[in-house]
Design an enzyme around this catalytic site. Structure first.
Site, PDB file in Angstrom:
ATOM      1  N   ASP A 167       0.841  -1.203   0.000  1.00 18.45           N
ATOM      2  CA  ASP A 167       0.000   0.000   0.000  1.00 18.45           C
ATOM      3  C   ASP A 167       0.874   1.251   0.000  1.00 18.45           C
ATOM      4  OD1 ASP A 167      -2.325   1.515   0.009  1.00 18.45           O
ATOM      5  OD2 ASP A 167      -2.501   1.513   2.187  1.00 18.45           O
ATOM      6  N   LEU A 168       1.843   1.281  -0.894  1.00 18.45           N
ATOM      7  CA  LEU A 168       2.743   2.433  -0.970  1.00 18.45           C
ATOM      8  C   LEU A 168       2.018   3.589  -1.650  1.00 18.45           C
ATOM      9  CD1 LEU A 168       5.636   3.318  -0.274  1.00 18.45           C
ATOM     10  CD2 LEU A 168       6.290   2.691  -2.610  1.00 18.45           C
TER      11      LEU A 168
END
Length: 240
Positions: A167-168
């Protein structure tokens, strides 16, 4: 990493950062309120409490589900083994990244509590003082090219440690008052096997593509000060 095991509960902690007598109560906000050691709070899926431990300011987070399923089952997860709980996995992943020299919050303690066939979880990590996420910063002003190079370098270090940040996005990248880049929120992230690829692996490209979409989304949604050449500077830092 030290471990405390009691009836239907396991606590993992770093005894250089928190002592055993404190860690037993450290996951209850009331404990910190009673000592007048609550520094503040932030709202996300739940409330993150910022507290002052004996050694450093910390963030206390209870694990909450997201998405549609999270509306039905707020904070319970299917239990298989203690070391596979989300809190234990994130705690160990942060330890791995700190050891690898990546700028991430130090893990202080984590807890899992078994509830019949499910469990609930909490984690206590270092609070990065004077830091703000890229969304908040870019809503106010643009960033110099050199900062994007530093962001790219930090993501490269993350990937060199074989960590897949699933979930960058620009909410999970912080800058402190010294323009030091920090990466946060490693729930559901994991270490990839070392395959020795010479080119960009599929998971690495997926992380970068997700981050680029995040910049583009916030450009439209929150009108952040960002342009395509900023991404080119980030890529330069990544590939240095």
């Amino acid at each position: 990493m030290k471990t405390l095991t009691s009836h239907k509960q396991v606590i993992w902690f770093d005894d250089t950062l928190i002592d055993e007598s404190t860690v037993k109560h450290a996951f209850e906000p009331e404990f910190w309120h009673a000592q007048n050691k609550v520094l503040g709070s932030a709202q996300g899926r739940g409330t993150t409490w910022f507290v002052q431990t004996d050694n450093l300011p910390a963030a206390l987070r209870h694990y909450h589900r997201g998405g549609l399923f999270g509306k039905l089952v707020k904070d319970h997860y299917w239990f298989s083994q203690w070391h596979q709980t989300r809190s234990c996995e994130e705690f160990q992943l942060l330890q791995h990244l700190v050891k690898a020299g990546v700028n991430v919050p130090q893990p202080i303690a984590a807890r899992a509590v078994k509830r019949t066939v499910c469990y609930q979880a909490d984690i206590l990590t270092q609070k990065i003082e004077g830091a703000e996420d890229l969304v908040g910063i870019l809503q106010k002003h643009s960033l110099q090219r050199e900062i994007y190079v530093l962001i790219g370098e930090q993501i490269r270090q993350l990937h060199q440690a074989n960590v897949n940040h699933t979930d960058l996005n620009i909410h999970n990248i912080l800058l402190d008052k010294h323009n030091k880049v920090w990466i946060i929120d490693f729930d559901k992230c994991h270490i990839e096997p070392e395959l020795g690829e010479t080119n960009l692996a599929v998971w690495q490209k997926s992380n970068l593509d997700r981050l680029l979409r995040s910049f583009q989304k916030e450009l439209t949604k929150r009108h952040i000060h960002w342009a395509e050449q900023d991404w080119a500077a980030l890529e330069m830092g990544y590939h240095k």
